[in-house]
Design a protein around this motif. Structure first.
Motif, mmCIF file in Angstrom:
data_model
loop_
_atom_site.group_PDB
_atom_site.id
_atom_site.type_symbol
_atom_site.label_atom_id
_atom_site.label_comp_id
_atom_site.label_asym_id
_atom_site.label_seq_id
_atom_site.Cartn_x
_atom_site.Cartn_y
_atom_site.Cartn_z
ATOM 1 N N ARG A 1 -23.363 6.897 47.882
ATOM 2 C CA ARG A 1 -22.035 6.464 47.422
ATOM 3 C C ARG A 1 -21.057 7.623 47.541
ATOM 4 N NH1 ARG A 1 -20.423 2.336 43.855
ATOM 5 N NH2 ARG A 1 -18.154 2.157 44.061
ATOM 6 N N ARG A 2 -19.889 7.330 48.099
ATOM 7 C CA ARG A 2 -18.855 8.371 48.222
ATOM 8 C C ARG A 2 -18.203 8.619 46.867
ATOM 9 N NH1 ARG A 2 -14.784 6.734 52.839
ATOM 10 N NH2 ARG A 2 -13.966 8.755 52.173
ATOM 11 N N PRO A 3 -17.707 9.844 46.632
ATOM 12 C CA PRO A 3 -17.009 10.113 45.363
ATOM 13 C C PRO A 3 -15.701 9.329 45.280
ATOM 14 C CG PRO A 3 -16.779 11.983 46.834
ATOM 15 C CD PRO A 3 -17.750 11.056 47.499
ATOM 16 N N VAL A 4 -15.224 9.129 44.060
ATOM 17 C CA VAL A 4 -13.945 8.450 43.836
ATOM 18 C C VAL A 4 -12.908 9.493 43.418
ATOM 19 C CG1 VAL A 4 -15.064 6.289 43.209
ATOM 20 C CG2 VAL A 4 -14.507 7.965 41.424
ATOM 21 N N ASN A 5 -11.647 9.080 43.485
ATOM 22 C CA ASN A 5 -10.539 10.005 43.204
ATOM 23 C C ASN A 5 -9.875 9.744 41.862
ATOM 24 O OD1 ASN A 5 -10.774 11.298 45.724
ATOM 25 N ND2 ASN A 5 -9.590 9.659 46.698
ATOM 26 N N LEU A 6 -10.404 8.796 41.094
ATOM 27 C CA LEU A 6 -9.716 8.416 39.867
ATOM 28 C C LEU A 6 -10.742 8.027 38.811
ATOM 29 C CD1 LEU A 6 -6.763 7.868 38.797
ATOM 30 C CD2 LEU A 6 -7.206 5.465 39.306
ATOM 31 N N ALA A 7 -10.511 8.482 37.577
ATOM 32 C CA ALA A 7 -11.330 8.089 36.434
ATOM 33 C C ALA A 7 -10.423 7.434 35.404
ATOM 34 C CB ALA A 7 -12.046 9.291 35.824
ATOM 35 N N GLU A 8 -10.846 6.271 34.903
ATOM 36 C CA GLU A 8 -10.024 5.526 33.951
ATOM 37 C C GLU A 8 -10.928 4.896 32.913
ATOM 38 O OE1 GLU A 8 -7.056 2.969 35.618
ATOM 39 O OE2 GLU A 8 -7.271 1.521 33.998
ATOM 40 N N VAL A 9 -10.555 5.035 31.627
ATOM 41 C CA VAL A 9 -11.304 4.464 30.514
ATOM 42 C C VAL A 9 -10.304 3.767 29.596
ATOM 43 C CG1 VAL A 9 -12.816 4.927 28.551
ATOM 44 C CG2 VAL A 9 -13.076 6.255 30.657
ATOM 45 N N SER A 10 -10.653 2.543 29.130
ATOM 46 C CA SER A 10 -9.784 1.769 28.247
ATOM 47 C C SER A 10 -10.590 1.310 27.041
ATOM 48 C CB SER A 10 -9.203 0.553 28.965
ATOM 49 O OG SER A 10 -8.405 0.941 30.069
ATOM 50 N N LEU A 11 -10.003 1.450 25.850
ATOM 51 C CA LEU A 11 -10.579 0.974 24.594
ATOM 52 C C LEU A 11 -9.755 -0.208 24.101
ATOM 53 C CD1 LEU A 11 -11.512 4.117 22.457
ATOM 54 C CD2 LEU A 11 -13.066 2.429 23.401
ATOM 55 N N HIS A 12 -10.418 -1.324 23.762
ATOM 56 C CA HIS A 12 -9.756 -2.522 23.259
ATOM 57 C C HIS A 12 -10.060 -2.655 21.767
ATOM 58 C CE1 HIS A 12 -8.795 -4.413 27.269
ATOM 59 N NE2 HIS A 12 -9.625 -3.441 27.622
ATOM 60 N N PHE A 13 -8.997 -2.820 20.945
ATOM 61 C CA PHE A 13 -9.141 -2.986 19.512
ATOM 62 C C PHE A 13 -8.495 -4.307 19.100
ATOM 63 C CE2 PHE A 13 -9.205 1.617 20.080
ATOM 64 C CZ PHE A 13 -10.323 1.968 19.341
ATOM 65 N N ALA A 14 -9.146 -5.014 18.194
ATOM 66 C CA ALA A 14 -8.568 -6.224 17.602
ATOM 67 C C ALA A 14 -7.733 -5.819 16.392
ATOM 68 C CB ALA A 14 -9.672 -7.202 17.200
ATOM 69 N N ASN A 15 -6.439 -6.157 16.423
ATOM 70 C CA ASN A 15 -5.507 -5.745 15.368
ATOM 71 C C ASN A 15 -5.048 -6.964 14.572
ATOM 72 O OD1 ASN A 15 -3.954 -3.879 13.936
ATOM 73 N ND2 ASN A 15 -2.165 -4.222 15.220
ATOM 74 N N ASP A 16 -6.013 -7.830 14.234
ATOM 75 C CA ASP A 16 -5.650 -9.050 13.505
ATOM 76 C C ASP A 16 -5.094 -8.734 12.125
ATOM 77 O OD1 ASP A 16 -6.494 -10.503 15.672
ATOM 78 O OD2 ASP A 16 -8.554 -10.726 14.919
ATOM 79 N N GLU A 17 -5.622 -7.723 11.476
ATOM 80 C CA GLU A 17 -5.166 -7.383 10.125
ATOM 81 C C GLU A 17 -3.888 -6.553 10.136
ATOM 82 O OE1 GLU A 17 -6.480 -8.647 7.531
ATOM 83 O OE2 GLU A 17 -8.110 -9.632 8.613
ATOM 84 N N GLY A 18 -3.440 -6.137 11.315
ATOM 85 C CA GLY A 18 -2.205 -5.344 11.389
ATOM 86 C C GLY A 18 -2.346 -3.941 10.885
ATOM 87 N N LEU A 19 -3.579 -3.360 10.966
ATOM 88 C CA LEU A 19 -3.769 -1.991 10.494
ATOM 89 C C LEU A 19 -3.016 -0.998 11.368
ATOM 90 C CD1 LEU A 19 -5.180 -0.084 8.526
ATOM 91 C CD2 LEU A 19 -7.142 -0.020 10.073
ATOM 92 N N LEU A 20 -3.016 -1.247 12.680
ATOM 93 C CA LEU A 20 -2.253 -0.380 13.586
ATOM 94 C C LEU A 20 -0.797 -0.833 13.577
ATOM 95 C CD1 LEU A 20 -4.707 -0.080 16.611
ATOM 96 C CD2 LEU A 20 -4.335 1.551 14.777
ATOM 97 N N PRO A 21 0.137 0.087 13.420
ATOM 98 C CA PRO A 21 1.562 -0.296 13.265
ATOM 99 C C PRO A 21 2.214 -0.665 14.596
ATOM 100 C CG PRO A 21 1.346 2.082 13.172
ATOM 101 C CD PRO A 21 -0.050 1.549 13.274
#
Length: 658
Positions: free
Chosen positions: A72-92
């Motif tokens: 496998r050839r190397p890639v030029n980009l690294a990307e990571v995403s975290l998904h959070f459920a904000n049903d309670e509205g803890l995150l403003p």
């Protein structure tokens, strides 16, 4: 707030796009050593803002990008995403799902995204502060870091405990405040230095101001002196101008006499030049005659020499002749004749030489006399030339004036000729224009008729265009008003949705019960009573005024759920709370609503089936006064509620529905 999904693409061993979904409960990742389990925790630390490459088991940050393999050839980009459920509205943030993304390329570009929108690392840190998440917190602990955590210094363990207890937010705020205070102290010290420097500059500027005022005063005095000197100089120049004008007048008066004197002097000069020319001609003639006489004298001298030579030759010939006399008498006779002829020639030449000398002496005397007369004439000529130069200067000025006048006269004459030609051309053009005007009049009559028709059509078109512009302006104004009204409604809807989502206006006990409803089991807590009632704004206001605190009642499934809530209430003490068990609701009448209850509060609202019995029990038989300030129930009791200051949840839902 709950972690729902982790997306990886190009991060360490995850070359392809990989999704890890976290369901309810515990999610475990099992595998042998070296299969990449720790890369998952590294990805979580990395996306939360980890800046130390060693904490991610690398020497430099670009090593988190997939380096390639044998297949496998190397890639030029690294990307990571975290998904959070904000049903309670803890995150403003106004999102039910919050996605935090970090992206790194081999060129060194590193970007952070919040719900696919570019942002700063500081924005993500501020968003997660106080939640227990972050690259510096203990939310992600590797197996090899447990021993280090347990054996670490007390201060480091204290930071972990404070972060877990939610104190880290206030600690960071204190640190940032202390840092700002230090910066403010430095700025104040710098400000003192600036004030001292400015005060010294103010003193220097004060001295400069005094110098400037003194300079302005001296400039004013100098200006007055300059004005006085200029006035005196102007008076002096005016006097000189008057003298020059008087001198010019005198010269103008003396100009005719000077012209006459100049004419006489010119005539005398011409006569002297004539005499000088005649004397020069006479002298030249005498010089020519003298040269001719000299040439004749030279010729005579040559002839005399020739005669003497001939005489000597004759003597020699005579001697030879004496010797040859015996040879022939003819030769002797010829020699004697030649001698006599030579003597005659010599006598005549000597006479001519004497006459030439006399003429030359007379010519020399005449030449001396002419030279004396010429010297005297030259002296007189020099004097006349000096006077003539002066008169010539005056005459030149007069000639310049005359030439200027002649030029002006010539220009005027030329312009007159040009004007005569132009007049002729204008006359020709007038004739041609007269013919064209006649033709134009005929065309004008035709054009006037067309213009009248066009003007009528133009007036009609302008009126139509004006009406169209007015309609367009009215439409634009109406559109602007509608857009403003729509923007106001949208803002109001957004505000109401935010308030409804955050349960603003609900009693604290009810709000906390709904927040912690999960511990009572699925379906144990049905919801607040206001969620099951729909009404217009006016009816909602009447219901809120009558029910008062009872509007914040919470529907529960049954008496067992009520008992669980009662124990929780005794333990948590969240505040007053009214519970309405569904199994304890009064029975609804089997028949349709009695005619006496058609005008009750229960008839003005629409209740969901789950809460209909309790709504009928609370509002059935309650009538309102005409002004809406009092209520009367079926028993005849009168209820006088207080004023309602702000919109409650029922009125807010009514406004949102409208």
């Amino acid at each position: 707030m709950r972690l729902t999904k982790l997306e990886l693409h190009g991060f360490k061993s995850f070359a392809d796009r990989t999704q890890l979904v976290f369901e309810q409960g515990v999610t475990a990742i099992v595998g042998p050593n070296g299969c990449g389990k720790s890369n998952v925790s590294d990805a979580v630390r990395w996306v939360l803002g980890e800046q130390r490459a060693r904490a991610l088991r690398g020497a430099k940050m670009d090593e988190v990008i997939f380096q390639g393999s044998s297949a496998r050839r190397p890639v030029n980009l690294a990307e990571v995403s975290l998904h959070f459920a904000n049903d309670e509205g803890l995150l403003p943030v106004p999102f039910r799902e919050v996605v935090i993304t970090r992206r790194l390329s081999r060129s060194g570009d590193s970007d952070y995204f919040l719900n696919r929108t570019a942002c700063r690392l500081r924005d993500i840190q501020d968003l997660l502060r106080g939640t227990g998440l972050g690259g510096e917190t203990g939310v992600v602990i590797e197996s090899r870091a447990i021993d280090a955590l347990l054996s670490d210094r007390p201060d480091d363990r204290r930071e972990l405990f404070e972060e877990a207890a939610g104190v880290g937010l206030y600690r960071d705020r204190r640190r940032s405040t202390e840092r700002r205070l230090e910066e403010t102290t430095v700025d104040l010290s710098r400000l003192d230095d600036l004030i001292a420097e400015v005060q010294s500059q103010v003193r220097s500027l004060g001295r400069q101001r005094k110098r400037a005022e003194r300079h302005a005063e001296l400039l004013a005095r100098r200006f007055d002196v300059d004005v006085t000197l200029a006035a005196r100089d102007l008076e002096r120049r005016r006097a000189e101008t008057a003298d020059l004008e008087a001198r010019i007048a005198e010269l103008r008066e003396a100009a005719p006499n000077a012209v006459e004197v100049l004419g006489a002097t010119e005539q005398a000069r011409e006569a002297a030049q004539g005499r000088r020319g005649a004397a020069d001609a006479t002298r030249n003639e005498l010089a020519r005659l003298t040269s001719v006489q000299r040439e004749q004298v030279a010729q005579l001298r040559g002839e005399i020499a020739v005669a003497e030579e001939r005489q000597r030759n004759a003597a020699s010939r005579r001697e030879r002749a004496e010797f040859e006399r015996r040879e022939g008498e003819a030769v002797g006779v010829r020699v004697v004749a030649d001698r006599e002829q030579a003597e005659a020639d010599r006598a005549s030449a000597e006479a001519e030489l004497r006459d030439a000398r006399d003429i030359m002496e007379s010519h020399a005397a005449a030449e001396d006399e002419a030279r004396g007369m010429m010297s005297a004439a030259r002296v007189e000529l020099d004097q006349a030339e000096r006077a003539l130069r002066e008169l010539r200067d005056q005459l030149r000025r007069a000639e310049l004036d005359r030439e200027s006048a002649e030029r002006e006269l010539a220009d005027a004459t030329q312009r007159s000729g040009v004007l005569d030609g132009e007049v002729q051309q204008v006359q020709d053009r007038l004739d041609l224009t007269a013919r064209e005007v006649t033709e134009a009049d005929e065309t004008l009559e035709i054009a006037r008729a067309a213009v009248a028709q066009t003007t009528l059509e133009l007036t009609t078109a302008r009126e139509a265009a004006r009406e169209a512009r007015e309609r367009e302006s009215l439409a634009r104004a109406e559109l602007g008003r509608w857009e403003e009204q729509l923007a106001g409604y949208q803002g109001k809807v957004n505000a109401l949705e935010s308030l409804e989502r955050e349960r603003v206006g609900l009693a604290p006990g009810a709000a906390r019960l709904l927040k912690e409803r999960a511990q009572f089991g699925e379906g144990a807590i049905v919801g607040p009573l206001s969620d099951f009632i729909d009404a217009s704004q006016s009816s909602a206001l009447l219901v809120e005024r009558f029910l008062g605190p009872n509007l914040h009642a919470v529907l529960v499934r049954d008496a067992a759920a009520s008992e669980d809530v009662r124990r929780w209430h005794a333990r948590a003490n969240p505040g007053p709370l009214l519970l309405l068990p569904l199994d304890a609701a009064p029975d609804l009448p089997d028949a349709a609503m009695p005619s006496g209850e058609l005008n009750t509060l229960a008839a003005r609202v629409s209740a969901a089936p789950a809460a209909r019995a309790w709504v009928h029990a609370l509002l059935g038989g309650v009538h309102t006064a005409e002004d809406g300030t009092s209520f009367t129930d079926a028993r005849g009791a009168v209820w006088l509620p207080g004023s309602v200051t702000g919109p409650g949840p029922l009125r807010r839902r009514a406004e949102l529905a409208e």
